[in-house]
Design a protein around this motif. Structure first.
Motif, PDB file in Angstrom:
ATOM      1  N   PRO A  62      23.661   1.474  10.690  1.00  0.00           N
ATOM      2  CA  PRO A  62      25.067   1.348  10.255  1.00  0.00           C
ATOM      3  C   PRO A  62      25.268   0.357   9.125  1.00  0.00           C
ATOM      4  N   ARG A  63      24.407  -0.624   9.015  1.00  0.00           N
ATOM      5  CA  ARG A  63      24.564  -1.610   7.942  1.00  0.00           C
ATOM      6  C   ARG A  63      23.206  -2.217   7.623  1.00  0.00           C
ATOM      7  N   ARG A  64      23.094  -2.752   6.427  1.00  0.00           N
ATOM      8  CA  ARG A  64      21.838  -3.375   6.009  1.00  0.00           C
ATOM      9  C   ARG A  64      21.696  -4.757   6.622  1.00  0.00           C
ATOM     10  N   SER A  65      20.451  -5.104   6.919  1.00  0.00           N
ATOM     11  CA  SER A  65      20.149  -6.440   7.427  1.00  0.00           C
ATOM     12  C   SER A  65      19.053  -7.040   6.560  1.00  0.00           C
ATOM     13  N   ALA A  66      19.396  -8.071   5.803  1.00  0.00           N
ATOM     14  CA  ALA A  66      18.411  -8.708   4.931  1.00  0.00           C
ATOM     15  C   ALA A  66      17.256  -9.273   5.751  1.00  0.00           C
ATOM     16  N   GLU A  67      17.580  -9.818   6.935  1.00  0.00           N
ATOM     17  CA  GLU A  67      16.548 -10.390   7.797  1.00  0.00           C
ATOM     18  C   GLU A  67      15.551  -9.333   8.248  1.00  0.00           C
ATOM     19  N   LEU A  68      16.068  -8.180   8.705  1.00  0.00           N
ATOM     20  CA  LEU A  68      15.202  -7.108   9.182  1.00  0.00           C
ATOM     21  C   LEU A  68      14.381  -6.516   8.038  1.00  0.00           C
ATOM     22  N   GLU A  69      15.008  -6.310   6.895  1.00  0.00           N
ATOM     23  CA  GLU A  69      14.290  -5.714   5.777  1.00  0.00           C
ATOM     24  C   GLU A  69      13.196  -6.645   5.261  1.00  0.00           C
ATOM     25  N   GLU A  70      13.442  -7.942   5.282  1.00  0.00           N
ATOM     26  CA  GLU A  70      12.421  -8.889   4.853  1.00  0.00           C
ATOM     27  C   GLU A  70      11.226  -8.846   5.791  1.00  0.00           C
ATOM     28  N   TRP A  71      11.501  -8.729   7.095  1.00  0.00           N
ATOM     29  CA  TRP A  71      10.407  -8.628   8.076  1.00  0.00           C
ATOM     30  C   TRP A  71       9.611  -7.351   7.848  1.00  0.00           C
ATOM     31  N   VAL A  72      10.287  -6.236   7.578  1.00  0.00           N
ATOM     32  CA  VAL A  72       9.594  -4.969   7.318  1.00  0.00           C
ATOM     33  C   VAL A  72       8.699  -5.102   6.095  1.00  0.00           C
ATOM     34  N   ARG A  73       9.211  -5.728   5.041  1.00  0.00           N
ATOM     35  CA  ARG A  73       8.394  -5.925   3.846  1.00  0.00           C
ATOM     36  C   ARG A  73       7.149  -6.753   4.153  1.00  0.00           C
ATOM     37  N   SER A  74       7.315  -7.799   4.951  1.00  0.00           N
ATOM     38  CA  SER A  74       6.173  -8.664   5.266  1.00  0.00           C
ATOM     39  C   SER A  74       5.120  -7.912   6.076  1.00  0.00           C
ATOM     40  N   GLN A  75       5.575  -7.054   7.001  1.00  0.00           N
ATOM     41  CA  GLN A  75       4.617  -6.290   7.790  1.00  0.00           C
ATOM     42  C   GLN A  75       3.904  -5.245   6.940  1.00  0.00           C
ATOM     43  N   TRP A  76       4.624  -4.642   6.011  1.00  0.00           N
ATOM     44  CA  TRP A  76       3.995  -3.670   5.122  1.00  0.00           C
ATOM     45  C   TRP A  76       2.874  -4.325   4.320  1.00  0.00           C
ATOM     46  N   GLN A  77       3.127  -5.541   3.846  1.00  0.00           N
ATOM     47  CA  GLN A  77       2.122  -6.245   3.058  1.00  0.00           C
ATOM     48  C   GLN A  77       0.897  -6.615   3.892  1.00  0.00           C
ATOM     49  N   ARG A  78       1.104  -6.910   5.185  1.00  0.00           N
ATOM     50  CA  ARG A  78      -0.021  -7.287   6.050  1.00  0.00           C
ATOM     51  C   ARG A  78      -1.023  -6.151   6.195  1.00  0.00           C
ATOM     52  N   ALA A  79      -0.579  -4.925   5.989  1.00  0.00           N
ATOM     53  CA  ALA A  79      -1.460  -3.772   6.192  1.00  0.00           C
ATOM     54  C   ALA A  79      -2.510  -3.636   5.091  1.00  0.00           C
ATOM     55  N   ASN A  80      -2.476  -4.472   4.085  1.00  0.00           N
ATOM     56  CA  ASN A  80      -3.428  -4.342   2.979  1.00  0.00           C
ATOM     57  C   ASN A  80      -4.108  -5.671   2.636  1.00  0.00           C
ATOM     58  N   ARG A  81      -4.232  -6.548   3.598  1.00  0.00           N
ATOM     59  CA  ARG A  81      -4.789  -7.877   3.323  1.00  0.00           C
ATOM     60  C   ARG A  81      -6.285  -7.987   3.590  1.00  0.00           C
ATOM     61  N   PHE A  82      -6.857  -7.044   4.348  1.00  0.00           N
ATOM     62  CA  PHE A  82      -8.297  -7.031   4.603  1.00  0.00           C
ATOM     63  C   PHE A  82      -8.872  -5.682   4.195  1.00  0.00           C
ATOM     64  N   ARG A  83     -10.114  -5.709   3.697  1.00  0.00           N
ATOM     65  CA  ARG A  83     -10.764  -4.473   3.256  1.00  0.00           C
ATOM     66  C   ARG A  83     -12.239  -4.496   3.613  1.00  0.00           C
ATOM     67  N   LEU A  84     -12.738  -3.352   4.094  1.00  0.00           N
ATOM     68  CA  LEU A  84     -14.167  -3.159   4.303  1.00  0.00           C
ATOM     69  C   LEU A  84     -14.710  -2.331   3.147  1.00  0.00           C
ATOM     70  N   PHE A  85     -15.831  -2.768   2.548  1.00  0.00           N
ATOM     71  CA  PHE A  85     -16.461  -1.968   1.507  1.00  0.00           C
ATOM     72  C   PHE A  85     -17.971  -2.128   1.598  1.00  0.00           C
ATOM     73  N   THR A  86     -18.672  -1.230   0.940  1.00  0.00           N
ATOM     74  CA  THR A  86     -20.130  -1.227   0.983  1.00  0.00           C
ATOM     75  C   THR A  86     -20.689  -1.974  -0.232  1.00  0.00           C
ATOM     76  N   HIS A  87     -21.542  -2.976   0.024  1.00  0.00           N
ATOM     77  CA  HIS A  87     -22.184  -3.755  -1.033  1.00  0.00           C
ATOM     78  C   HIS A  87     -23.212  -2.897  -1.759  1.00  0.00           C
ATOM     79  N   ASP A  88     -23.541  -3.274  -2.988  1.00  0.00           N
ATOM     80  CA  ASP A  88     -24.544  -2.535  -3.761  1.00  0.00           C
ATOM     81  C   ASP A  88     -25.887  -2.492  -3.040  1.00  0.00           C
TER      82      ASP A  88
END
Length: 630
Positions: free
Chosen positions: A165-191
């Motif tokens: 029904p209405r925007r919540s800056a607090e909730l949207e900020e939390w959503v943004r922070s969680q979205w960013q957490r999903a890309n903070r670690f990466r597995l890759f294969t060394h040469d």
């Protein structure tokens, strides 16, 4: 503070009935004046009064003159106001409570929130029971944000704004922070061939990864932001960091398998092709479309798109045979290119179908580990977190594809499915319902009284599992099942039970076959084929019908028992009727005043999460079945 009266704004359109209801709710009083409506809706008092008087002329609202104001307006039918949808957000708790929700709202919420509970008064009169609906409480969890089916966080936030029904800056900020957490670690294969865990910062590596992971997972640090992962521990690293709130991006160079020359012979629907495209972009994922949406056909399309040696894991030999038939029917694969590996057969071919249990056995494991798979398909993927199956998730491959209409587990380990296999694909069921690709089931929970005093007394004196069994075997369910079948004489119906005695009693009363695990495989196959060919229009089925049995002509499902089972079981049984054509009905029978009430609500929760309406009603003593009222 800004003075609202002096702030210029565009005049709004004249209020309609819904906007009038909004104004009444906003004022918090049972009556409103034209000036109050005008203020709430941003229009002039004269325009508001003219529009309100038009609504009075239509008979949808009333007015009366009072001393303190020339005219006040109020709803002509208060029940209409009470029956309207209300969405209330609690940003600090990340909870959403919805009263009288529309299907659209439930479907949209399912894409970024988790249904926690449904509440409401089920005790309705016979006259009101057709309209009995429940309120819903949702929670937005970190994993709901991580797994939301959007390309970027702005798309997710746009959907949230459309339904809340209405925007919540607090909730949207939390959503943004969680979205960013999903890309903070990466597995890759060394040469040099070993696997490296990379963190987005020194702090994350030092305070999160190296605190949560030990020498069983990490061999040694390489730099301030990189660590050497012990061979065979990548899956454990992903699980541990996921549980710590950091899903890992997997960019390892894994086996691609020898090439397989294969093409799909099916014209995929638009949404199925979208699933294929999304999987190719992600290289992993779990298809969670409803039953009847063509997940298996989509999987054959993915197999053809990848074009590498493929391993298909299934929970049973029956499903292995069905997969072989699907591959022959929908691809250019020749029968000799397809092998089965289980208790009955043991052949490795370019495309191999194996049972989870066999693939996980130590004496067979080396064979599967040594093979380079371009694609591993996990059918009925909700089995993977179980200890006996999870070893299969460590098989090395570039592409992992899970299939399940109901990736939910009662041990709350469904998050592991997406960690081990990949993110969900196909979560927006409402689009498939609206387009007519899949028939949305009409789900009705029917609460039955006891009509056998002896059975009721047995239940009252029973304990534990026996108490559940007696409630499930309530003799009233036989008559109610018969009435429901009579109300749908042309339907192909499945009657589900968990208890063999009840199944036999129902089959005898209805004079139809009872398919259970005790029926030999060859006879079971003949009975199912007769049902598919419409030679039989009703079957009583035990748990053998819960998974993997393809009965596309079923249009009515009656769940007579099994209410102590899981949400997945309830959705699977309902899913047997979710096909493109015809009416789709699901009736869940529960003995009133027993634990079956709670079980019934829990079993249907996964369907409610997907926007499917679940109607509850009481079957009064001597009342006619629903069919006669429809």
């Amino acid at each position: 503070m800004t003075d609202e009266a002096t702030e210029p704004r565009e005049p709004a359109a004249d209020p309609d009935l819904d906007q009038f209801y909004d104004a009444v709710e906003a004022e918090g009083r049972p009556v409103v004046t034209a000036s109050e409506v005008a203020r709430r809706l941003g229009t002039t008092q004269a325009s508001a009064a003219d529009a309100l008087n038009d609504l009075v002329d239509e008979g949808t609202i009333d007015r009366v003159s009072v001393e303190t104001d020339p005219v006040v307006y109020f709803p002509a039918e208060w029940r209409e106001l009470a029956a309207r949808e209300r969405v209330v957000v609690f940003p600090d708790r990340r909870e959403i409570v919805v009263d009288q929700p529309r299907q659209y709202t439930r479907a949209q919420l399912s894409q970024f929130a988790h249904l926690v509970d449904s509440t409401g008064d089920r005790e309705r009169s016979v006259a009101d029971r057709e309209t009995a609906t429940r309120g819903y409480k949702y929670e937005i969890r970190p994993e709901d944000v991580w797994q939301a089916p959007f390309d970027d966080v702005e798309e997710l936030l746009s959907l949230m704004r459309s339904v809340l029904p209405r925007r919540s800056a607090e909730l949207e900020e939390w959503v943004r922070s969680q979205w960013q957490r999903a890309n903070r670690f990466r597995l890759f294969t060394h040469d040099d061939g070993y696997v490296v865990l990379e963190a987005g910062s020194e702090s994350l590596m030092g305070n999160v990864a190296r605190q949560k992971l030990d020498e069983e997972q990490l061999v040694a640090p390489i730099s301030e932001t990189e660590s050497w992962v012990r061979e065979g521990s990548a899956a454990a690293v992903k699980r541990t960091l996921y549980e710590a709130g950091y899903p890992v991006v997997d960019d390892r160079d894994l086996d691609t398998g020898d090439p397989v020359d294969v093409e799909s012979t099916v014209d995929l629907r638009e949404y199925q092709q979208d699933w294929v495209d999304r999987f190719r972009d992600q290289q992993s994922g779990v298809l969670v479309g409803p039953s009847g949406s063509g997940k298996t056909v989509t999987a054959t399309g993915i197999l053809a798109a990848i074009g590498g040696e493929t391993l298909i894991l299934v929970p049973s030999r029956e499903l292995a045979g069905q997969w072989r038939a699907e591959l022959v029917a929908h691809t250019t694969l020749a029968p000799e290119q397809i092998g089965e590996y289980h208790g009955g057969e043991k052949e490795i071919r370019p495309v191999t179908i194996a049972t989870y249990r066999t693939a996980g056995m130590d004496r067979h494991r080396a064979l599967f580990d040594s093979r380079g798979w371009g694609l591993v398909v996990y059918d009925e993927v909700h089995h993977v977190p179980a200890e006996v199956y999870r070893r299969s998730a460590d098989l090395q491959t570039t592409h992992r594809l899970g299939l399940s209409a109901t990736p939910v587990r009662e041990d709350d380990r469904e998050a592991e499915i997406f960690t081990l296999i990949g993110p969900p694909i196909g979560t927006d069921w409402s689009r498939l319902f609206e387009a007519g690709y899949v028939q949305e089931p009409e789900v009705r929970i029917r609460y039955l009284p006891w009509d056998d005093e002896m059975a009721r007394n047995e239940w009252a004196h029973a304990e534990g599992r026996d108490r559940h069994r007696v409630a499930a075997e309530n003799p009233a369910k036989i008559d109610e099942t018969r009435r429901l079948l009579d109300a749908h004489p042309d339907a192909s119906a499945l009657v589900f039970v968990d208890w063999l005695d009840q199944g036999e009693a129902l089959a005898d009363a209805l004079d139809v076959p009872f398919v259970s695990g005790e029926m030999p495989h060859h006879r079971r196959d003949r009975v199912f084929e007769s049902f598919r060919e419409d030679d039989l229009n009703t079957l009583v089925v035990s748990r053998v019908g819960d998974e993997g049995i393809d009965l596309p002509n079923a249009t009515v499902a009656i769940v007579a028992s099994g209410l102590g089972g899981s949400r997945r079981q309830g959705a699977q049984r309902a899913g047997r009727t979710m096909r493109p054509a015809g009416g789709s009905r699901v009736y869940v029978l529960a003995t009133r005043g027993t634990s079956e009430e709670e079980f019934a609500q829990r079993q249907m929760r996964h369907l409610a999460e997907k926007g499917i309406r679940v109607i509850e009603s009481n079957v009064d003593d001597g009342a006619q079945s629903e069919g006669g009222e429809e």
